[in-house]
Design an enzyme around this catalytic site. Structure first.
Site, PDB file in Angstrom:
ATOM      1  N   CYS A 133      23.059  -8.730   8.323  1.00  0.00           N
ATOM      2  CA  CYS A 133      22.846  -7.285   8.375  1.00  0.00           C
ATOM      3  C   CYS A 133      21.355  -7.025   8.197  1.00  0.00           C
ATOM      4  CB  CYS A 133      23.707  -6.570   7.332  1.00  0.00           C
ATOM      5  SG  CYS A 133      23.456  -7.128   5.633  1.00  0.00           S
ATOM      6  N   ARG A 156      25.587  -6.077   3.260  1.00  0.00           N
ATOM      7  CA  ARG A 156      26.767  -5.709   4.038  1.00  0.00           C
ATOM      8  C   ARG A 156      27.449  -6.942   4.636  1.00  0.00           C
ATOM      9  NH1 ARG A 156      23.750  -1.134   7.584  1.00  0.00           N
ATOM     10  NH2 ARG A 156      21.997  -2.529   7.084  1.00  0.00           N
TER      11      ARG A 156
END
Length: 270
Positions: A229, A234
């Site tokens: 990410c 994430r």
């Protein structure tokens, strides 16, 4: 004690008195002080990062991880259950860090504290502290794809890149802490939030549902799947989602776009 990678609140409750169980709460400190699962130990998720320039979000070094795991009381005989208050990215990164250190006895609590509370299980506000262990870990690169690995494999047909950022970040319409936007050439977009079947409480989709979404996004499960990410927060969640879906060869690019988007020699697609 054997628990699967992804467990629900009932499974955790059934083993909560097991002496080898360690519950790690990666929520904000204020949230932990208000309420948490009984016996849970608070850990600062920031310590999962190396903190060293120029890419501070890379995996913590062996000394840092050994100290963190020791303070959490983790031993080679422990089974660790992890949750956070951000729908799972931090818990996923913690488990990935354990896996990199060869510690495979770890579970992700599906639904986190909201699901535990919704099931009617008890909460506490007691600050819990573990007896430090003598653990000393050594990480390997087996689950890490760095910039050089990606550059070397880019022209080959053996990897499939999962970009877990927002669509605006993927197409370069939004650039975060980087000198350039876009995505790694050949990467496929499947936002980390697409791993959920619902968000209140935040529950991962089933393995079959996840596999369907992964394939629909163009990610090829028979190849080495590399997820990233912006800072590998994430994609901590998508690492768990990929394994939960049944993918067997998953690596994380921990430098992520913070590194790739700030280097002058890395190719970009828009």
């Amino acid at each position: 004690m054997l628990l699967p990678l992804v467990i629900d609140s009932a499974q955790l409750h059934s083993v909560i008195k097991n002496p080898h169980l360690i519950i790690i709460d990666l929520s904000a400190a204020d949230h932990y002080r208000q309420e948490h699962i009984p016996g849970a130990i608070w850990a600062d998720a920031g310590r999962l990062q190396n903190g060293a320039a120029p890419v501070p979000n890379k995996i913590a070094d062996d000394r840092q991880l050994s100290q963190l795991f020791s303070e959490c009381g983790i031993t080679e005989n422990s089974h660790v259950v992890v949750y956070d208050d951000q729908n799972g990215p931090l818990a996923g990164r913690f488990i990935w860090s354990m896996h990199c250190a060869g510690l495979r006895n770890a579970s992700f609590l599906n639904g986190h504290l909201p699901a535990w509370a919704a099931a009617g299980y008890p909460l506490e506000a007691t600050f819990n502290q573990a007896a430090p262990s003598a653990i000393n870990v050594s990480t390997t690169s087996d689950l890490i794809a760095d910039k050089d690995y990606l550059m070397a494999h880019m022209g080959q047909d053996d990897i499939s890149i999962w970009d877990a950022r927002s669509h605006d970040e993927f197409i370069g319409a939004r650039v975060v802490n980087a000198i350039k936007g876009g995505h790694i050439p050949g990467a496929h977009w499947l936002e980390w939030t697409d791993s959920f079947v619902q968000l209140n409480p935040p529950l991962l989709a089933s393995p079959d549902q996840l596999m369907e979404r992964i394939i629909k996004a163009g990610i090829e499960p028979d190849k080495t799947v590399i997820t990233h990410c912006q800072t590998h927060r994430r994609s901590g969640l998508t690492y768990i989602a990929a394994l939960h879906a049944g993918l067997s060869d998953v690596k994380c690019y921990d430098g992520s776009w913070f590194e790739w988007g700030n280097l002058p020699d890395t190719p970009v697609e828009i």
